[in-house]
Motif scaffolding. Structure first.
Motif, PDB file in Angstrom:
ATOM      1  N   ARG A  15      71.228  76.271  83.761  1.00 13.51           N
ATOM      2  CA  ARG A  15      69.986  75.904  84.588  1.00 13.51           C
ATOM      3  C   ARG A  15      70.304  74.702  85.753  1.00 13.51           C
ATOM      4  O   ARG A  15      69.457  74.355  86.478  1.00 13.51           O
ATOM      5  CB  ARG A  15      68.566  75.456  83.863  1.00 13.51           C
ATOM      6  CG  ARG A  15      68.382  76.600  82.938  1.00 13.51           C
ATOM      7  CD  ARG A  15      67.195  76.145  81.847  1.00 13.51           C
ATOM      8  NE  ARG A  15      66.101  75.306  82.447  1.00 13.51           N
ATOM      9  CZ  ARG A  15      65.217  74.377  81.702  1.00 13.51           C
ATOM     10  NH1 ARG A  15      65.437  74.467  80.313  1.00 13.51           N
ATOM     11  NH2 ARG A  15      64.666  73.704  82.208  1.00 13.51           N
ATOM     12  N   GLY A  16      71.497  74.076  85.474  1.00 15.00           N
ATOM     13  CA  GLY A  16      71.812  72.922  86.485  1.00 15.00           C
ATOM     14  C   GLY A  16      71.130  71.859  86.034  1.00 15.00           C
ATOM     15  O   GLY A  16      71.411  70.787  86.603  1.00 15.00           O
ATOM     16  N   LEU A  17      70.952  71.596  84.655  1.00 12.50           N
ATOM     17  CA  LEU A  17      70.163  70.343  83.938  1.00 12.50           C
ATOM     18  C   LEU A  17      71.369  69.617  83.630  1.00 12.50           C
ATOM     19  O   LEU A  17      71.143  68.370  83.238  1.00 12.50           O
ATOM     20  CB  LEU A  17      69.035  70.413  82.982  1.00 12.50           C
ATOM     21  CG  LEU A  17      67.706  71.251  83.787  1.00 12.50           C
ATOM     22  CD1 LEU A  17      67.011  71.576  82.632  1.00 12.50           C
ATOM     23  CD2 LEU A  17      67.208  70.341  84.709  1.00 12.50           C
ATOM     24  N   LEU A  18      72.547  69.753  83.356  1.00 11.86           N
ATOM     25  CA  LEU A  18      73.674  69.390  82.920  1.00 11.86           C
ATOM     26  C   LEU A  18      74.888  69.923  83.993  1.00 11.86           C
ATOM     27  O   LEU A  18      74.811  70.855  84.465  1.00 11.86           O
ATOM     28  CB  LEU A  18      74.122  69.727  81.440  1.00 11.86           C
ATOM     29  CG  LEU A  18      73.064  68.900  80.427  1.00 11.86           C
ATOM     30  CD1 LEU A  18      73.750  69.311  79.064  1.00 11.86           C
ATOM     31  CD2 LEU A  18      73.116  67.454  80.516  1.00 11.86           C
ATOM     32  N   PRO A  19      75.727  69.136  83.658  1.00  6.62           N
ATOM     33  CA  PRO A  19      77.023  69.548  84.736  1.00  6.62           C
ATOM     34  C   PRO A  19      77.499  70.947  84.218  1.00  6.62           C
ATOM     35  O   PRO A  19      77.739  71.174  83.034  1.00  6.62           O
ATOM     36  CB  PRO A  19      77.930  68.421  84.636  1.00  6.62           C
ATOM     37  CG  PRO A  19      77.342  67.211  84.159  1.00  6.62           C
ATOM     38  CD  PRO A  19      76.087  67.926  83.110  1.00  6.62           C
ATOM     39  N   GLY A  20      77.632  71.968  85.415  1.00  5.55           N
ATOM     40  CA  GLY A  20      78.333  72.995  85.078  1.00  5.55           C
ATOM     41  C   GLY A  20      79.718  73.442  85.644  1.00  5.55           C
ATOM     42  O   GLY A  20      80.188  72.500  86.384  1.00  5.55           O
ATOM     43  N   ALA A  35      71.217  61.513  75.547  1.00  4.92           N
ATOM     44  CA  ALA A  35      69.860  61.194  75.732  1.00  4.92           C
ATOM     45  C   ALA A  35      69.132  62.409  76.652  1.00  4.92           C
ATOM     46  O   ALA A  35      68.033  63.079  76.405  1.00  4.92           O
ATOM     47  CB  ALA A  35      69.661  60.016  76.889  1.00  4.92           C
ATOM     48  N   PRO A  36      69.998  62.995  77.712  1.00  3.10           N
ATOM     49  CA  PRO A  36      69.123  64.170  78.466  1.00  3.10           C
ATOM     50  C   PRO A  36      68.916  65.328  77.386  1.00  3.10           C
ATOM     51  O   PRO A  36      68.183  66.114  77.488  1.00  3.10           O
ATOM     52  CB  PRO A  36      70.237  64.685  79.355  1.00  3.10           C
ATOM     53  CG  PRO A  36      71.446  63.722  79.026  1.00  3.10           C
ATOM     54  CD  PRO A  36      71.152  62.762  78.392  1.00  3.10           C
ATOM     55  N   LEU A  68      61.895  59.758  83.147  1.00  2.00           N
ATOM     56  CA  LEU A  68      62.381  59.652  84.719  1.00  2.00           C
ATOM     57  C   LEU A  68      63.817  60.595  84.262  1.00  2.00           C
ATOM     58  O   LEU A  68      64.122  61.153  85.332  1.00  2.00           O
ATOM     59  CB  LEU A  68      63.210  58.142  84.784  1.00  2.00           C
ATOM     60  CG  LEU A  68      61.880  57.356  85.142  1.00  2.00           C
ATOM     61  CD1 LEU A  68      62.427  55.960  85.408  1.00  2.00           C
ATOM     62  CD2 LEU A  68      61.146  57.656  86.675  1.00  2.00           C
ATOM     63  N   SER A  69      64.520  60.525  83.224  1.00  2.00           N
ATOM     64  CA  SER A  69      65.867  61.318  83.408  1.00  2.00           C
ATOM     65  C   SER A  69      65.280  62.702  83.349  1.00  2.00           C
ATOM     66  O   SER A  69      65.981  63.455  84.248  1.00  2.00           O
ATOM     67  CB  SER A  69      66.416  60.965  81.960  1.00  2.00           C
ATOM     68  OG  SER A  69      67.528  61.812  81.780  1.00  2.00           O
ATOM     69  N   LEU A  96      62.408  64.057  84.738  1.00  2.49           N
ATOM     70  CA  LEU A  96      62.033  64.385  86.391  1.00  2.49           C
ATOM     71  C   LEU A  96      63.361  64.489  87.083  1.00  2.49           C
ATOM     72  O   LEU A  96      63.222  65.106  87.955  1.00  2.49           O
ATOM     73  CB  LEU A  96      61.192  63.096  86.336  1.00  2.49           C
ATOM     74  CG  LEU A  96      60.542  63.221  88.025  1.00  2.49           C
ATOM     75  CD1 LEU A  96      59.715  64.402  88.296  1.00  2.49           C
ATOM     76  CD2 LEU A  96      59.796  61.819  88.383  1.00  2.49           C
ATOM     77  N   VAL A  97      64.211  63.475  87.190  1.00  3.39           N
ATOM     78  CA  VAL A  97      65.418  63.536  88.016  1.00  3.39           C
ATOM     79  C   VAL A  97      66.357  64.718  87.688  1.00  3.39           C
ATOM     80  O   VAL A  97      66.482  65.441  88.877  1.00  3.39           O
ATOM     81  CB  VAL A  97      66.369  62.233  87.852  1.00  3.39           C
ATOM     82  CG1 VAL A  97      67.673  62.492  88.754  1.00  3.39           C
ATOM     83  CG2 VAL A  97      65.448  61.076  88.283  1.00  3.39           C
ATOM     84  N   ARG A  98      66.478  65.000  86.579  1.00  6.12           N
ATOM     85  CA  ARG A  98      67.242  66.210  86.342  1.00  6.12           C
ATOM     86  C   ARG A  98      66.528  67.574  86.888  1.00  6.12           C
ATOM     87  O   ARG A  98      67.238  68.458  87.422  1.00  6.12           O
ATOM     88  CB  ARG A  98      67.557  66.488  84.849  1.00  6.12           C
ATOM     89  CG  ARG A  98      68.735  65.536  84.514  1.00  6.12           C
ATOM     90  CD  ARG A  98      68.977  65.409  83.071  1.00  6.12           C
ATOM     91  NE  ARG A  98      69.851  64.433  82.817  1.00  6.12           N
ATOM     92  CZ  ARG A  98      71.204  64.486  82.975  1.00  6.12           C
ATOM     93  NH1 ARG A  98      71.721  65.477  83.423  1.00  6.12           N
ATOM     94  NH2 ARG A  98      72.043  63.398  82.684  1.00  6.12           N
ATOM     95  N   THR A  99      65.354  67.804  86.582  1.00  5.15           N
ATOM     96  CA  THR A  99      64.619  68.917  86.760  1.00  5.15           C
ATOM     97  C   THR A  99      64.395  69.087  88.593  1.00  5.15           C
ATOM     98  O   THR A  99      64.766  70.089  89.001  1.00  5.15           O
ATOM     99  CB  THR A  99      63.189  68.859  86.182  1.00  5.15           C
ATOM    100  OG1 THR A  99      62.475  67.773  86.468  1.00  5.15           O
ATOM    101  CG2 THR A  99      63.436  69.103  84.645  1.00  5.15           C
ATOM    102  N   ALA A 100      64.198  67.925  89.042  1.00  8.66           N
ATOM    103  CA  ALA A 100      63.963  67.867  90.461  1.00  8.66           C
ATOM    104  C   ALA A 100      65.468  68.264  91.092  1.00  8.66           C
ATOM    105  O   ALA A 100      65.365  69.116  91.949  1.00  8.66           O
ATOM    106  CB  ALA A 100      63.686  66.587  91.022  1.00  8.66           C
ATOM    107  N   ARG A 101      66.456  67.837  90.614  1.00 12.66           N
ATOM    108  CA  ARG A 101      67.838  68.104  91.227  1.00 12.66           C
ATOM    109  C   ARG A 101      68.198  69.550  90.996  1.00 12.66           C
ATOM    110  O   ARG A 101      68.619  70.254  91.942  1.00 12.66           O
ATOM    111  CB  ARG A 101      68.994  67.339  90.455  1.00 12.66           C
ATOM    112  CG  ARG A 101      69.019  65.744  90.951  1.00 12.66           C
ATOM    113  CD  ARG A 101      69.995  64.966  90.180  1.00 12.66           C
ATOM    114  NE  ARG A 101      69.983  63.574  90.548  1.00 12.66           N
ATOM    115  CZ  ARG A 101      70.657  62.668  89.914  1.00 12.66           C
ATOM    116  NH1 ARG A 101      71.378  62.990  88.811  1.00 12.66           N
ATOM    117  NH2 ARG A 101      70.716  61.519  90.292  1.00 12.66           N
TER     118      ARG A 101
END
Length: 392
Positions: free
Chosen positions: A274-279, A290-291, A379-380, A382-387
């Motif tokens: 989904r792009g929320l962790l490095p692929g 943490a994420p 915040l983690s 929010l930032v990951r989902t936005a990216r």
């Protein structure tokens, strides 16, 4: 093979010396093939010697019966080949025994040819017939060996598959059962394991893995069982995983907790897709605790984000993301604006301006130490989902 009539007295002459020929072959085999050395060479050596005797007898009979049925003899050699495979040996000893026997036979043929005045044509026909028969039975032994190896490999794969399934079963079947199945599968039981979740459709060429790794390529989410993933000797594993593209290694766990490692590995793989962790390369759960923890409770985080992040969520995404990234990085850097600026690759004054803007929007709520962990987790997320949304 050389053509021409065989002397009529030849078969009877060979039969007269049958037992002495067999005895000489047995002696030479024991002397020259280490596996059959000693007084008796073991039960298997005796079986080989009986087969040699049957071979010599068949050869003599085939001199005056060239169309004799060799199926019974070839079946004997197939069984010998199968037994060699079951014992985990190569065919070298059996082939050496056949070579020694042929040398004895040829030596006796030559002696008899000189003694009895056989023609070169007769000697040629005898030796040609001998080597054709040996080639035939050698092929039968090889077929039996290959057939048994295939069956053994299939049975071993079945045992490895059963072991693999037990290692990820929940609840775990217990250490005694796992140890017993591991012995049957010839798999050295490690102290710990790690599960790797894989995307569907891995190319066949990328599936070459170290032999100790157990794989299920047919599962809805394919996975690997890796013994001692944090231990030495895993140099070959990571290049293999990189060939598979996006993959996720779950936490290293005791052997009876493979289901835990697999569950987190699959969760990490889903987030990477989904792009929320490095692929695009293997990710390790231990590097993203943490994420993973936050995104595992994504429904709860999303439902409560408004209460924690407040006015930040009311901003347009293009304005919200830079502020959230700056605040998260600032908190991660111990409230140090200089270090945060270096990490974000922006000017220090830009960091301070954004922090002032956040303070204005939230009435200074984010400067309070209480609830800081909750804030960083939000915040983690929010930032990951936005990216991820931005890249999509």
């Amino acid at each position: 093979m050389t053509q021409g009539p065989m002397p009529a007295e030849l078969p009877d002459l060979l039969r007269q010396h049958l037992q002495s020929a067999v005895a000489e072959m047995e002696r030479e085999i024991r002397d020259q093939v280490p596996e059959y050395a000693g007084d008796d060479g073991g039960e298997y050596a005796k079986r080989v010697e009986r087969t040699v005797s049957d071979t010599v007898a068949f050869f003599v009979d085939s001199v005056d019966h060239p169309n004799a049925d060799a199926r019974k003899l070839t079946e004997l050699y197939m069984q010998l080949g199968e037994q060699e495979a079951r014992q985990g040996r190569s065919l070298d000893a059996l082939q050496n025994a056949m070579r020694v026997s042929s040398q004895v036979a040829c030596r006796r043929f030559i002696m008899d040819a000189y003694r009895l005045g056989w023609s070169r044509e007769t000697l040629g026909r005898l030796t040609d017939s001998l080597f054709m028969l040996l080639a035939r039975v050698a092929d039968a032994a090889a077929q039996g060996y290959a057939r048994e190896q295939g069956q053994l490999a299939t049975e071993r794969e079945r045992r490895r598959d059963r072991l693999r399934d037990l290692l990820v079963a929940e609840p775990s079947p217990g250490p005694e059962t796992i140890a017993e199945v591991a012995v049957a599968a010839r798999w050295d039981l490690p102290k710990s394991i790690g599960l790797v979740a894989l995307p569907q459709g891995a190319p066949a060429g990328a599936r070459i893995l170290p032999p100790a790794v157990l794989a299920d390529w047919e599962a809805p989410v394919p996975y690997l069982v890796v013994p001692d993933p944090e231990g030495p000797g895993q140099d070959r594993l990571w290049p293999a995983l990189r060939r598979l593209g996006t993959a996720a290694l779950g936490p290293t766990v005791p052997v009876g907790q493979g289901a835990v490692s697999l569950r987190w590995a699959r969760h990490a793989l889903s987030l990477a897709e989904r792009g929320l962790l490095p692929g695009g390369a293997p990710v390790r759960c231990v590097d993203h605790i943490a994420p993973l923890a936050t995104l595992a409770a994504e429904e709860l985080v999303g439902a409560t984000a408004g209460a924690v992040l407040g006015p930040l969520l009311d901003l347009a995404p293009a304005r919200r993301l830079p502020l959230a990234e700056t605040l998260l990085t600032y908190l991660q850097c111990g409230d140090n604006a200089v270090v945060a600026a270096e990490r974000l690759h922006i000017h220090e004054q830009t960091v301070r301006y954004r922090l002032r803007r956040i303070t204005e929007l939230t009435d200074g709520r984010f400067t309070e130490p209480e609830g800081r962990l909750d804030l960083m987790l939000m915040l983690s997320w929010l930032v990951r989902t936005a990216r991820a949304e931005k890249s999509a």
